[in-house]
Design a protein around this motif. Structure first.
Motif, mmCIF file in Angstrom:
data_model
loop_
_atom_site.group_PDB
_atom_site.id
_atom_site.type_symbol
_atom_site.label_atom_id
_atom_site.label_comp_id
_atom_site.label_asym_id
_atom_site.label_seq_id
_atom_site.Cartn_x
_atom_site.Cartn_y
_atom_site.Cartn_z
ATOM 1 N N UNK A 80 0.829 -1.203 0.000
ATOM 2 C CA UNK A 80 0.000 0.000 0.000
ATOM 3 C C UNK A 80 0.864 1.254 0.000
ATOM 4 N N UNK A 81 1.987 1.213 0.704
ATOM 5 C CA UNK A 81 2.920 2.340 0.717
ATOM 6 C C UNK A 81 3.401 2.650 -0.694
ATOM 7 N N UNK A 82 3.783 1.608 -1.410
ATOM 8 C CA UNK A 82 4.264 1.752 -2.790
ATOM 9 C C UNK A 82 3.177 2.343 -3.697
ATOM 10 N N UNK A 83 1.985 1.799 -3.640
ATOM 11 C CA UNK A 83 0.904 2.264 -4.514
ATOM 12 C C UNK A 83 0.431 3.666 -4.134
ATOM 13 N N UNK A 84 0.385 3.936 -2.833
ATOM 14 C CA UNK A 84 -0.008 5.264 -2.379
ATOM 15 C C UNK A 84 1.012 6.311 -2.822
ATOM 16 N N UNK A 85 2.295 5.967 -2.763
ATOM 17 C CA UNK A 85 3.336 6.905 -3.191
ATOM 18 C C UNK A 85 3.176 7.261 -4.666
ATOM 19 N N UNK A 86 2.845 6.285 -5.489
ATOM 20 C CA UNK A 86 2.606 6.567 -6.910
ATOM 21 C C UNK A 86 1.404 7.483 -7.091
ATOM 22 N N UNK A 87 0.352 7.234 -6.342
ATOM 23 C CA UNK A 87 -0.841 8.085 -6.453
ATOM 24 C C UNK A 87 -0.515 9.513 -6.026
ATOM 25 N N UNK A 88 0.273 9.647 -4.973
ATOM 26 C CA UNK A 88 0.662 10.970 -4.497
ATOM 27 C C UNK A 88 1.471 11.705 -5.554
ATOM 28 N N UNK A 89 2.466 11.031 -6.131
ATOM 29 C CA UNK A 89 3.303 11.688 -7.143
ATOM 30 C C UNK A 89 2.481 12.149 -8.340
ATOM 31 N N UNK A 90 1.511 11.357 -8.745
ATOM 32 C CA UNK A 90 0.688 11.717 -9.907
ATOM 33 C C UNK A 90 -0.304 12.822 -9.586
ATOM 34 N N UNK A 91 -0.656 12.958 -8.312
ATOM 35 C CA UNK A 91 -1.681 13.926 -7.916
ATOM 36 C C UNK A 91 -1.160 15.353 -7.821
ATOM 37 N N UNK A 92 0.141 15.483 -7.590
ATOM 38 C CA UNK A 92 0.695 16.805 -7.350
ATOM 39 C C UNK A 92 0.745 17.167 -5.884
ATOM 40 N N UNK A 93 0.157 16.337 -5.021
ATOM 41 C CA UNK A 93 0.276 16.534 -3.572
ATOM 42 C C UNK A 93 1.733 16.308 -3.189
#
Length: 237
Positions: A80-93
């Protein structure tokens, strides 16, 4: 203050990392996120799709986490850490300054059957018992297992049905923790290096899948070691 967001393992909850509290450095604040179907969110439906779980975690993170922050996850929590990090990077957060992934083979390595989530009850309980980490007081109590088993199966289903999709490497440094008696091999841990533009560090500990609780002082000392420099850099901006 550096915030360390903690994502729990299968069947866990926001209190799963409570044993770390007495050892954590005073300049690091542990923040635990709660998934549906447990704790204060007990009456919400359990999630069995890893993407839905990550979406839920991302919304919680945006609402509850101040910067700078890092993310730590063990077992399911590492994925989940790995997938969440990708979502964060793509979001601009704003991205975490560091990721700690523990007790989990690299995402690209496929999980192979038999899968825990659809095992018959007795076999399922024996598998959980073999992993350690779950008290016999729960495993041997039908009433407690009736409460605990659904969330555990839901979490296993989410991870065991996950399909790896290759993405650009994360721009975030990654440290990997493994146990020398766990099923995660050094080679499977080393494969995490493909998921970050930075060189990864691997730290091996004595123990089985839940080695982290045998080495609370060492684990929290490593949090301090890696995050102290990041906090200094952040404060210089």
């Amino acid at each position: 203050m550096m915030n360390l967001v903690c994502l729990h393992f299968a069947g866990g909850n926001k209190y799963s990392y409570y044993p770390f509290e007495e050892h954590i450095d005073k300049n690091i604040s542990l923040i635990t996120l709660e998934l549906p179907g447990r704790g204060k969110r007990f009456h919400e439906p359990l999630l069995t799709d890893v993407n839905d779980i990550v979406d839920d975690l991302f919304e919680q993170l945006k609402e509850n986490v101040s910067k700078p922050y890092a993310i730590f996850g063990h077992s399911m929590g590492a994925m989940l850490t790995y997938l969440l990090a990708h979502k964060i990077e793509k979001s601009g957060f704003e991205s975490p300054v560091h990721l700690f992934v523990s007790g989990c083979k690299a995402p690209k390595i496929n999980r192979k059957p038999p899968f825990y989530h659809d095992m018959p009850k007795e076999e399922f309980i024996n598998k959980i018992r073999g992993m350690g980490g779950c008290p016999e007081e729960i495993l041997g109590n039908d009433e407690l297992m009736a409460l605990f088993e659904p969330s555990l199966r839901a979490d296993f289903k989410a991870i065991e049905t996950y399909t790896y999709i290759e993405q650009n490497p994360l721009k975030i440094p990654v440290t990997v923790f493994i146990g020398n008696k766990d099923k995660v091999t050094w080679e499977e841990a080393k494969a995490w290096e493909e998921e970050s533009v930075h060189a990864i560090d691997i730290k091996e500990f004595e123990g089985n899948h839940f080695f982290i609780f045998q080495h609370k002082k060492e684990i929290t000392a490593l949090f301090k070691y890696y995050l102290k420099t990041k906090k200094t850099i952040f404060n210089n901006y």
